[in-house]
Write a protein that holds these residues in place. Structure first.
Motif, PDB file in Angstrom:
ATOM      1  N   SER A 764      23.856  10.193   5.410  1.00 52.26           N
ATOM      2  CA  SER A 764      23.377  11.073   6.428  1.00 52.26           C
ATOM      3  C   SER A 764      22.553  10.598   7.340  1.00 52.26           C
ATOM      4  O   SER A 764      21.744   9.421   7.245  1.00 52.26           O
ATOM      5  CB  SER A 764      22.692  12.203   5.635  1.00 52.26           C
ATOM      6  OG  SER A 764      21.361  12.055   5.161  1.00 52.26           O
ATOM      7  N   LEU A 765      22.318  11.389   8.398  1.00 53.57           N
ATOM      8  CA  LEU A 765      21.571  10.775   9.757  1.00 53.57           C
ATOM      9  C   LEU A 765      20.738  12.059  10.256  1.00 53.57           C
ATOM     10  O   LEU A 765      21.476  13.065  10.457  1.00 53.57           O
ATOM     11  CB  LEU A 765      22.383  10.209  10.797  1.00 53.57           C
ATOM     12  CG  LEU A 765      21.535   9.662  11.867  1.00 53.57           C
ATOM     13  CD1 LEU A 765      20.344   8.671  11.747  1.00 53.57           C
ATOM     14  CD2 LEU A 765      22.319   9.005  12.968  1.00 53.57           C
ATOM     15  N   HIS A 766      19.469  11.951  10.331  1.00 54.83           N
ATOM     16  CA  HIS A 766      18.727  13.041  10.832  1.00 54.83           C
ATOM     17  C   HIS A 766      17.747  12.641  11.793  1.00 54.83           C
ATOM     18  O   HIS A 766      17.152  11.762  11.882  1.00 54.83           O
ATOM     19  CB  HIS A 766      17.670  13.680   9.709  1.00 54.83           C
ATOM     20  CG  HIS A 766      16.801  14.681  10.277  1.00 54.83           C
ATOM     21  ND1 HIS A 766      15.733  14.834   9.546  1.00 54.83           N
ATOM     22  CD2 HIS A 766      17.029  15.751  11.198  1.00 54.83           C
ATOM     23  CE1 HIS A 766      14.909  15.879   9.946  1.00 54.83           C
ATOM     24  NE2 HIS A 766      15.817  16.358  11.032  1.00 54.83           N
ATOM     25  N   VAL A 767      17.783  13.462  13.059  1.00 57.76           N
ATOM     26  CA  VAL A 767      17.058  12.959  14.202  1.00 57.76           C
ATOM     27  C   VAL A 767      16.060  14.144  14.662  1.00 57.76           C
ATOM     28  O   VAL A 767      16.557  15.186  14.634  1.00 57.76           O
ATOM     29  CB  VAL A 767      17.893  12.338  15.393  1.00 57.76           C
ATOM     30  CG1 VAL A 767      18.763  11.117  15.103  1.00 57.76           C
ATOM     31  CG2 VAL A 767      18.848  13.316  15.974  1.00 57.76           C
ATOM     32  N   ARG A 768      15.058  13.855  15.080  1.00 58.45           N
ATOM     33  CA  ARG A 768      14.050  14.860  15.473  1.00 58.45           C
ATOM     34  C   ARG A 768      13.409  14.451  16.762  1.00 58.45           C
ATOM     35  O   ARG A 768      12.472  13.630  16.623  1.00 58.45           O
ATOM     36  CB  ARG A 768      12.976  15.183  14.629  1.00 58.45           C
ATOM     37  CG  ARG A 768      12.113  16.494  14.925  1.00 58.45           C
ATOM     38  CD  ARG A 768      11.201  16.980  13.806  1.00 58.45           C
ATOM     39  NE  ARG A 768      10.557  15.913  13.098  1.00 58.45           N
ATOM     40  CZ  ARG A 768       9.061  16.045  13.226  1.00 58.45           C
ATOM     41  NH1 ARG A 768       8.262  17.140  13.844  1.00 58.45           N
ATOM     42  NH2 ARG A 768       8.415  15.122  12.827  1.00 58.45           N
ATOM     43  N   PRO A 769      13.780  15.060  17.976  1.00 54.97           N
ATOM     44  CA  PRO A 769      13.440  14.604  19.494  1.00 54.97           C
ATOM     45  C   PRO A 769      12.135  15.312  19.489  1.00 54.97           C
ATOM     46  O   PRO A 769      11.503  16.428  19.498  1.00 54.97           O
ATOM     47  CB  PRO A 769      14.352  14.965  20.548  1.00 54.97           C
ATOM     48  CG  PRO A 769      14.873  16.253  19.582  1.00 54.97           C
ATOM     49  CD  PRO A 769      14.940  15.804  18.117  1.00 54.97           C
ATOM     50  N   TYR A 842      27.013   8.038  14.267  1.00 53.92           N
ATOM     51  CA  TYR A 842      26.337   8.073  15.566  1.00 53.92           C
ATOM     52  C   TYR A 842      25.754   9.597  15.532  1.00 53.92           C
ATOM     53  O   TYR A 842      25.964  10.492  14.787  1.00 53.92           O
ATOM     54  CB  TYR A 842      27.514   7.968  16.632  1.00 53.92           C
ATOM     55  CG  TYR A 842      27.897   6.800  16.784  1.00 53.92           C
ATOM     56  CD1 TYR A 842      27.540   6.104  17.964  1.00 53.92           C
ATOM     57  CD2 TYR A 842      29.151   6.468  16.059  1.00 53.92           C
ATOM     58  CE1 TYR A 842      28.072   4.721  17.932  1.00 53.92           C
ATOM     59  CE2 TYR A 842      29.740   5.001  16.366  1.00 53.92           C
ATOM     60  CZ  TYR A 842      29.079   4.328  17.403  1.00 53.92           C
ATOM     61  OH  TYR A 842      29.737   3.109  17.458  1.00 53.92           O
ATOM     62  N   GLU A 843      24.598   9.750  16.518  1.00 58.46           N
ATOM     63  CA  GLU A 843      24.109  11.025  16.831  1.00 58.46           C
ATOM     64  C   GLU A 843      23.469  10.910  18.333  1.00 58.46           C
ATOM     65  O   GLU A 843      23.222   9.711  18.672  1.00 58.46           O
ATOM     66  CB  GLU A 843      22.967  11.332  15.710  1.00 58.46           C
ATOM     67  CG  GLU A 843      22.423  12.885  15.849  1.00 58.46           C
ATOM     68  CD  GLU A 843      23.545  13.656  16.177  1.00 58.46           C
ATOM     69  OE1 GLU A 843      23.433  14.560  17.163  1.00 58.46           O
ATOM     70  OE2 GLU A 843      24.360  13.763  15.313  1.00 58.46           O
ATOM     71  N   SER A 844      23.362  11.936  18.796  1.00 58.34           N
ATOM     72  CA  SER A 844      22.714  12.136  19.925  1.00 58.34           C
ATOM     73  C   SER A 844      21.464  13.049  20.129  1.00 58.34           C
ATOM     74  O   SER A 844      21.715  13.806  19.311  1.00 58.34           O
ATOM     75  CB  SER A 844      23.756  12.473  21.235  1.00 58.34           C
ATOM     76  OG  SER A 844      24.351  13.797  20.993  1.00 58.34           O
ATOM     77  N   ALA A 845      20.634  12.905  20.996  1.00 60.85           N
ATOM     78  CA  ALA A 845      19.421  13.649  20.940  1.00 60.85           C
ATOM     79  C   ALA A 845      18.948  13.835  22.351  1.00 60.85           C
ATOM     80  O   ALA A 845      18.824  12.514  23.118  1.00 60.85           O
ATOM     81  CB  ALA A 845      18.518  13.205  19.825  1.00 60.85           C
ATOM     82  N   VAL A 846      18.355  14.827  22.740  1.00 67.01           N
ATOM     83  CA  VAL A 846      17.753  14.876  24.108  1.00 67.01           C
ATOM     84  C   VAL A 846      16.177  15.030  23.999  1.00 67.01           C
ATOM     85  O   VAL A 846      15.591  16.005  23.176  1.00 67.01           O
ATOM     86  CB  VAL A 846      18.132  16.021  25.036  1.00 67.01           C
ATOM     87  CG1 VAL A 846      17.436  16.283  26.350  1.00 67.01           C
ATOM     88  CG2 VAL A 846      19.502  16.078  25.156  1.00 67.01           C
TER      89      VAL A 846
END
Length: 1428
Positions: A764-769, A842-846
């Protein structure tokens, strides 16, 4: 007359031919040397011959054992036979009365029954043979060292071991180096016969190669050094059958660096073991050695290399290579070859005339390079203006005189040995020609014209000798031909000159016949010289001219270079430089300037020196520096010396290795990598590294291994599966081991994971911008059987390939910083191992805009489960502990109850540690993040109390802050000097001064004393200043019996338990000229009368502070100041009375119900000792006053032992005060307290048994000896029941006095340290005036030695300890014994507010009436005092 001269010349010619015959038949050996004394001249002969006098045998270095006999050989040749004596360590031995040492007939020294013990070594030392011939002189031999072997001590002994048949084995036996020749081996307690297969190395180690069954048995080594044999431990050697399996190659014995002397034999040990049995070969400087065809190189049993008759060409690096077909290992060692001093050119015998200059030549070689000294007739030649060492080793003698005749010896010495060679100097009369060809030992300026003299007229004296040119360092002389030979074409001239008052005369010859001028060089400026000139023709020297006195010009120029500059390192941080006075000082040398510079830099530093040596401290360790010296005279700097370079000594490294990392290879091995310490911290050549590791669960069981200095990694094998290990590495130099790195942990795999393929995709992959950052968290791949060595995070705007960051395999989160707001980033995550990188996720974030403060969480559903933040808060860490490590470091540890029992962190949580100190009060918290259950906080202030707390964060969940832990850093030496140093003279005593100062701003601990330095010379060395110690923390000191009208300089240095701090700057003070009786009391002795250079000129209008105790002299105030003081005191008293009356009226308006609550609360307080500090059932009484409402600043900071005013209650009669119980002093910890202006004023005075508010009382602290303090706790031990009974008593003493104190406890003082006390001893009736206290409602029934308040029983355990101060409460006519006053610490603001709300008045109307009557009486007393 002419006939007599002709006969003398004829006799000289015949003597010359006689000498030639004697020289052919009896030539003196070259090695002649002796003390002063030449053979008497035989009748009828003008030439004396050189006398054969030399050593046939000289003593050599000898090794002996205790109790044996020794002979030091010595024999000398001469006619007549010489007398032989012996010196030991430079002192002649008295052999007549010595029963153990005697002189043999041939001159040898015999020592029987050598004595040697630990504290008595009379026979060991350096011996020298001295041969003397009466009327001829003395010669000395080389020095020989007698070494006595010490008592046998085994530094290593044989240990039980086993060896496979056919392999090699070694048995160690190392003893003192001087006892190695006395070591032998036994097998089964029988002497062991050595052969080609079984050998003993020079160190004593036994090597057995090609082991057989017969080699099994018990082995021990024996030392036989004259006394009873010394046996080592027995060790069993087992020979095992060949297992027919391979085993790794290992060195049993490796070669080590060796130093040998030319001609000695050397053995380079090298023994290897392994299966198959290895073969040993040797290389030197990358070239293979042929041991089979060489006669000097022999390959011994086991593989050691023996080199016989070592030469200088044998020096180099040797490599031992062991090879068994499966693997190859090698070891290396350096062989250094040294050589004893040898003479390439020996001194030769010389004939000379007086006034000549001669040179004895002596050329030596050796390794290390020998030093040369010269001996004349057995005495050391000290270089001077006329005896000079030229061309390193040659001896030049200028201006010979008759006493220079004798034997000269050149003695060469180095670490290996010494040698001597000598020659004889004979000085002939001037009318005797030198009988040999011009020797090279005569200087060109003094070479005689040696043609045989013939009979004929001699020239008369040259005419008109004048100094045509006189300079500072040379004089040009000219003259005319003698009257006897007007043309003078064939005449040569000799110019004789000497310093006025010196008997030694020198000579300078003209360079060609007929020349009538000569220039004399190398003279001294402003010196008188005496010149005379003689002419020579073919018949000899003529008459001398009259003496000419000439003085050279004074040189107003600068000094020449200081000769013989040399430097040597004395420690890793200091170098001593020495030099001599310049030969051309051009006047008195005022001082020297020593310049030094670190090699490789262009910043040169300098220091002024008044002597001929200086030690520079504070240099960098193991660093090369260059030094030069410039002499200064009254005209300025002179010529600089040449640079001399030297390197400071090495030391242990001052820093740990860098970049320590651990790589888990498999379930049983971990690879360690590191980098050397920073070059500036290595402090020498790194010779190795020490690796220490241990199981995390067994911290006491530490394993240690050493690696070479060039190795920067090590594989640690044989570890347990699934076990966490701690590792640390330290660097080594020849001086020892440096600091180690912090422990770094790694856990071996439970099983040997697969690393033949790349890891799978993370689960899993978790992003927090955020605005400028993105927090990335992940979980590892599902397949846990593939090795993951880390994760690679790629990110960029629109593409993840712009930047890549790699993190450790244990990490589960990462924050990408320095991003652009409102930008679209693509992020990729890949797991990797040694094979490569796995499949990316992969993941994207703004990133958020600047104005957006909301949180946006993105989740990737790319795995069987998705982490979802839990809104419930996490539990805070528990068990937070602070462990003090040093003056600036504290380690914080804690436990996390949300982790499993083994406390292993397997998720992405992290911890935040925060800390602060309360000094100053507005200090902000500092934070740091940690991923383990401990954190090392550094950069703290010494002797400072810090509080710490921890919180845990996991994703979006965070805990509250944990309970705080406190720790006080250790003390450190003061880092700043005492400040505000002032000096004033004492009134009426002009020879006595008072020094005042303030504590250092950076005391770094409790100041235990001061040292006052004073001197009349500010530039004097500090050890020449007078020292006045001041014990404790007093801030003033008197110095008596000084000299009147003299400037003094004062410096002060503070000390604490850790040592001395820096000194303050020098303060100048001039004592008064005389004792003046008309000075004002407050006169500061300004001007020449003794004003300190740092004190303002107070003048005659200066008025002391209100209390009077700030007067520098402690003098009483003037009548006007006293009246003003009384007015101020009365005003303060009236204001205080008004405040008390207002409070009393307010309290009487309380309702009856409030009074009942008061009595109930009072009862609960009286029984509070039963509850042991439980404050839940009893509300605290209102004893507190906010300091914002009433605050009196301290007005007296003077350390005067007799303060003029104290704000304490004044009882009306002496019966009101009960003496202090002396038993209190025996139970209280003693501590000295100094009054500080910055201390807290939050603590309030309280009245036992009363709840009404009272303003604070002020008591200045004096400098009396320290009293004692108690630690008040809510327990019954310090709270007797009687102490609480004042709360609700009904009887009233109208004259009762109440204890109170002003509390000024420092905020830096933690709750665990001892508490200060202070005395206030009024010395004047008016000095004890203060606002009276409200009397209690009844007679005090408590023990006055331990007053108490109801609040004490309810104070929480974590409040600050109450300070107990002793105050002296005096009446209007006398002083009273001190009474301890207890002042509790204030509670938190919320608690204070609540107590104010619940409080009520305890004053009744009749009490107020009595109180007012008491105050009226007091006012009458005050009016009477004011009127008087």
């Amino acid at each position: 007359m002419a006939a007599e001269r002709g006969a003398r010349r004829l006799l000289s010619t015949s003597s010359f031919w006689l000498y030639c015959l004697l020289l052919l038949g009896r030539r003196a050996p070259g090695a002649a040397a002796a003390r002063s004394g030449s053979a008497p001249q035989s009748p009828g002969a003008s030439i004396r011959t050189f006398t054969p006098f030399y050593f046939l045998v000289e003593p050599v270095d000898t090794l002996s054992v205790r109790g044996s006999s020794v002979i030091l050989n010595c024999s000398a040749y001469s006619e007549p036979s010489p007398k032989i004596e012996w010196k030991k360590d430079g002192t002649f031995l008295n052999l007549v009365s010595d029963d153990r040492r005697q002189l043999l007939p041939d001159g040898s020294l015999f020592i029987s029954n050598v004595v040697h013990s630990k504290h008595n070594k009379p026979d060991e030392g350096y011996y020298q043979c001295v041969a003397t011939v009466e009327s001829l002189g003395t010669i000395v031999s080389r020095t020989a060292k007698l070494t006595v072997a010490g008592l046998p001590r085994f530094t290593s002994q044989p240990e039980p071991s086993s060896v496979y048949a056919g392999n090699s084995a070694i048995l160690n036996c190392e003893v003192n180096a001087d006892l190695v020749p006395f070591v032998r081996w036994e097998q089964n307690r029988q002497p062991l016969l050595l052969d080609d297969r079984v050998i003993k190395l020079p160190s004593g180690t036994l090597v057995i190669s090609n082991a057989t069954e017969g080699d099994s048995g018990l082995y021990r080594c024996v030392v036989e050094s004259g006394g009873p044999p010394k046996y080592s431990d027995e060790a069993e050697l087992k020979v095992l059958p060949d297992p027919e399996v391979t085993s790794h190659l290992v060195f049993l014995k490796q070669p080590s660096p060796l130093v040998r002397v030319i001609g000695q034999d050397v053995v380079l040990p090298c023994v290897a073991s392994g299966l198959p049995t290895p073969a040993i070969k040797w290389m030197k400087n990358e070239e293979a050695l042929d041991t089979e065809s060489s006669e000097r190189l022999v390959l011994l049993s086991g593989g050691s290399l023996e080199i016989s008759d070592v030469t200088e060409d044998d020096a180099g690096t040797y490599f031992c290579i062991a090879d068994n077909g499966n693997e190859t290992i090698e070891a290396q060692a350096e062989l250094t070859v040294q050589a004893q001093p040898e003479f390439l050119k020996q001194p030769t015998n010389i004939y000379a005339h007086e006034s000549m200059d001669i040179i004895f030549e002596c050329e030596v070689t050796g390794k290390p390079t020998p030093t040369v000294k010269w001996v004349k007739n057995g005495d050391m030649v000290i270089p001077s203006d006329y005896f000079k060492i030229v061309k390193e080793h040659n001896l030049q003698v200028l201006g010979l005189v008759k006493s220079d005749e004798g034997f000269y010896q050149c003695i060469a010495e180095n670490d290996v040995g010494n040698a001597q060679a000598g020659a004889q100097l004979i000085i002939l009369e001037h009318d005797v020609a030198i009988p040999t060809l011009p020797p090279t030992s005569l200087t060109s300026a003094t070479t005689d014209h040696l043609a045989p003299a013939t009979t004929g007229p001699l020239p008369s004296a040259p005419r008109d000798v004048v100094a045509s040119l006189v300079s500072t360092r040379f004089i040009k002389l000219t003259w005319r031909t003698p009257a006897s030979d007007p043309h003078g074409d064939n005449l040569t001239y000799s110019v004789f000159y000497t310093k006025e008052g010196i008997a030694r005369e020198r000579v300078e010859n003209t360079s060609r016949p007929g020349e009538m001028q000569v220039t004399i060089q190398n003279l001294m400026p402003a010196t008188v010289y005496i010149f005379r000139v003689m002419a020579q023709n073919k018949h000899g020297s003529g008459e001398s001219s009259a003496p000419l006195r000439v003085e050279t010009q004074p040189e107003v120029q600068l000094p020449g270079p200081a000769p013989n500059i040399r430097a040597y390192a004395v420690s890793p941080t200091s170098i001593t430089v020495m030099w001599e006075t310049p030969l051309s000082g051009n006047g008195e040398i005022q001082n020297y300037k020593l310049y030094y510079m670190e090699k490789g830099t262009d910043k040169e530093q300098d220091v002024d020196v008044s002597s001929h040596s200086y030690t520079i401290n504070g240099l960098k360790k193991y660093t090369e520096y260059s030094f030069r010296v410039v002499a200064y005279n009254k005209h300025g700097p002179g010529v600089s010396t040449q640079d001399v370079a030297v390197r400071t000594l090495s030391d242990v490294p001052s820093a740990a290795p860098q970049n320590l990392s651990l790589e888990v290879r498999n379930s049983k091995s971990i690879m360690i990598h590191w980098q050397p310490p920073a070059p500036a911290t290595q402090n020498g050549q790194i010779t190795g590294y020490k690796i220490r590791y241990r199981k995390a669960s067994r911290k006491s069981d530490v394993t240690e291994t050493l690696v070479s200095g060039t190795q920067l990694s090590q594989l640690i094998e044989g570890l347990d599966r699934g076990t966490e290990y701690n590792f640390r590495v330290a660097a080594l130099t020849i001086n020892g081991t440096g600091p180690a790195t912090d422990w770094l942990s790694a856990e071996t795999f439970e099983s040997d994971l697969d690393e033949t393929r790349v890891p799978e995709v993370p689960s899993s992959l978790h992003v927090r911008p955020l605005v400028t950052s993105i927090v990335v968290s992940w979980t590892p791949p599902e397949n846990q059987n593939i090795v993951v060595r880390g994760y690679a995070i790629g990110y960029g705007i629109g593409s993840p390939h712009a930047q890549t960051i790699k993190v450790d395999y244990k990490q589960r989160y990462y924050t990408i910083e320095n991003l652009d707001p409102s930008s679209h980033y693509v992020i990729t995550l890949k797991a990797f191992n040694n094979v490569g990188e796995g499949i990316p996720l992969y993941e994207s974030a703004v990133t958020r805009p600047h104005t957006d403060t909301s949180e946006v969480d993105l989740f990737v559903i790319n795995a069987p489960y998705t982490p979802v933040p839990d809104p419930t808060p996490m539990m805070p860490p528990v068990g937070v502990q602070a462990s003090i490590l040093s003056h600036d470091t504290i380690r914080i540890t804690w436990a996390d109850n949300s982790l499993p029992k083994h406390q292993k962190i397997t998720d992405s949580r992290y911890y935040t540690v925060r800390w602060k100190t309360n000094i100053p009060a507005n200090t902000k918290y500092k934070n740091a993040n940690a991923t383990t259950l401990s954190y090392l906080v550094t950069g703290l202030k010494p002797n400072t109390l810090y509080e710490f707390s921890v919180m845990v964060t996991k994703g979006r969940r965070s805990s509250t802050w944990s309970m705080t832990a406190h720790g006080t850093t250790f003390e450190l030496v003061p880092t700043s000097p005492p400040k505000d140093v002032t000096v004033v003279s004492k009134e009426g005593k002009p020879k006595t001064i008072i020094v005042n100062w303030q504590p250092p701003s950076e005391a770094n601990g409790k100041i235990t004393g001061y040292i006052i330095y004073y001197s009349t010379d500010v530039n004097a060395e500090i050890h020449d200043w007078v020292i006045e110690p001041v014990v404790g923390n007093r801030l003033t000191h008197q110095i008596q019996e000084l000299t009147l009208d003299t400037p003094y300089y004062f410096k002060i240095q503070a000390r604490n338990s850790k040592g001395m701090g820096p000194m303050s700057e020098a303060v100048q003070f001039r004592t008064p000229k005389a004792d003046s009786s008309d000075k004002m009391p407050n006169d500061q002795a300004s001007g020449s009368g003794g004003k300190g250079s740092r004190l303002p000129d107070l003048g005659s209008d200066y008025k002391p502070p209100m209390s009077g105790s700030n007067s520098p002299h402690g003098s009483p105030t003037s009548p006007l100041d006293s009246n003003m003081l009384l007015v101020i005191i009365v005003s303060v008293g009236v204001i205080t009375i008004v405040v008390v009356v207002i409070i009393a009226v307010f309290c009487t308006r309380r309702t009856t119900s409030h009074q009942k609550k008061k009595r109930a609360a009072c009862k609960s307080v009286n029984g509070s000792h039963k509850y042991k500090g439980n404050s839940k059932d009893v509300k605290p009484p209102d004893l507190w006053i906010h300091h914002e409402r009433l605050e009196l600043k301290p007005i007296d900071k003077s350390p005067d032992p007799n303060p003029i005013m104290t704000d304490t209650p004044i009882p009306r009669n002496s019966q009101d005060i009960t003496p202090v119980d002396n038993s209190l002093d025996s139970n209280i910890h003693q501590r000295r307290n100094s009054y500080r202006g910055h201390e807290s004023e939050d603590s309030m005075s309280t009245l036992a048994g009363r709840r009404g508010m009272r303003p604070k009382m002020m008591m200045p602290f004096d400098s009396q000896p320290p009293q004692q303090s108690v630690r008040n706790t809510p327990s019954t031990d310090t709270m007797p029941a009687s102490s609480s009974q004042t709360c609700c008593t009904d009887h009233q003493d109208p004259e009762g006095a109440t204890s109170s104190s002003y509390l000024a406890s420092s905020q830096e003082e933690d709750s665990g340290q001892s508490l200060p006390t202070a005395h206030v001893r009024p010395s004047h009736p008016l000095k004890s005036f203060a606002v009276p206290a409200i009397p209690p409602p009844g007679p005090p029934t408590y023990d006055p030695a331990l007053p108490s308040t109801p609040l004490l029983s309810q104070q929480a355990l974590n409040h600050h300890i109450h300070s107990v101060k002793t105050a002296s409460i005096g009446t209007l006519g006398r002083s009273r014994p001190p009474m301890p006053v207890v002042v509790p610490s204030a509670p938190e603001v919320q608690e204070t507010t609540r107590m104010l709300e619940d409080s009520e008045s305890s004053y009744e109307p009749d009490e107020l009436t009595k109180e007012m009557a008491h105050l009226e009486g007091l006012m009458k007393d005050l009016n009477a005092i004011t009127t008087a």
